[in-house]
Design a protein around this motif. Structure first.
Motif, PDB file in Angstrom:
ATOM      1  N   CYS A  64      34.508  69.770  -8.786  1.00 42.68           N
ATOM      2  CA  CYS A  64      33.230  70.491  -8.877  1.00 42.68           C
ATOM      3  C   CYS A  64      32.100  69.815  -8.111  1.00 42.68           C
ATOM      4  O   CYS A  64      31.261  70.494  -7.530  1.00 42.68           O
ATOM      5  CB  CYS A  64      32.788  70.597 -10.341  1.00 42.68           C
ATOM      6  SG  CYS A  64      33.778  71.694 -11.340  1.00 42.68           S
ATOM      7  N   LYS A 108      30.408  72.082 -12.496  1.00 44.57           N
ATOM      8  CA  LYS A 108      29.500  73.152 -12.100  1.00 44.57           C
ATOM      9  C   LYS A 108      29.800  74.399 -12.912  1.00 44.57           C
ATOM     10  O   LYS A 108      30.924  74.609 -13.372  1.00 44.57           O
ATOM     11  CB  LYS A 108      29.708  73.512 -10.628  1.00 44.57           C
ATOM     12  CG  LYS A 108      29.155  72.538  -9.657  1.00 44.57           C
ATOM     13  CD  LYS A 108      29.375  73.066  -8.247  1.00 44.57           C
ATOM     14  CE  LYS A 108      28.955  72.050  -7.214  1.00 44.57           C
ATOM     15  NZ  LYS A 108      29.278  72.520  -5.858  1.00 44.57           N
ATOM     16  N   PRO A 126      34.245  76.216  -9.807  1.00 44.15           N
ATOM     17  CA  PRO A 126      34.888  76.599  -8.555  1.00 44.15           C
ATOM     18  C   PRO A 126      36.396  76.800  -8.736  1.00 44.15           C
ATOM     19  O   PRO A 126      36.985  76.265  -9.683  1.00 44.15           O
ATOM     20  CB  PRO A 126      34.599  75.428  -7.616  1.00 44.15           C
ATOM     21  CG  PRO A 126      34.074  74.331  -8.439  1.00 44.15           C
ATOM     22  CD  PRO A 126      33.667  74.877  -9.760  1.00 44.15           C
ATOM     23  N   GLN A 165      35.497  74.242   1.950  1.00 48.67           N
ATOM     24  CA  GLN A 165      34.193  74.813   1.630  1.00 48.67           C
ATOM     25  C   GLN A 165      33.284  74.793   2.854  1.00 48.67           C
ATOM     26  O   GLN A 165      32.578  75.750   3.124  1.00 48.67           O
ATOM     27  CB  GLN A 165      33.525  74.050   0.493  1.00 48.67           C
ATOM     28  CG  GLN A 165      34.148  74.305  -0.852  1.00 48.67           C
ATOM     29  CD  GLN A 165      33.513  73.444  -1.932  1.00 48.67           C
ATOM     30  OE1 GLN A 165      33.107  72.317  -1.675  1.00 48.67           O
ATOM     31  NE2 GLN A 165      33.459  73.973  -3.130  1.00 48.67           N
TER      32      GLN A 165
END
Length: 56
Positions: free
Chosen positions: A42, A12, A16, A49
């Motif tokens: 990713c 991504k 992250p 999260q």
């Protein structure tokens, strides 16, 4: 969401915090191509999260 490919893995962008990949001159794309491996850090959701999303 944007993605980039590095070392045959898709990541991504922006990367992250749990992933140690860095974006250099790799092409940014908005689709996930076939034939590349997903970065575990990713491309998968982590319990931490989910907890952060629920707290917002």
């Amino acid at each position: 969401m944007m993605f980039f490919i590095k070392n045959d893995h898709i990541h991504k962008f922006p990367v992250p915090p749990q992933c140690d990949a860095t974006h250099g001159s790799e092409h940014l794309r908005d689709t996930v191509p076939h034939g590349v491996k997903p970065c575990l850090y990713c491309m998968h959701r982590w319990p931490k999260q989910d907890k952060l999303v629920n707290e917002r």
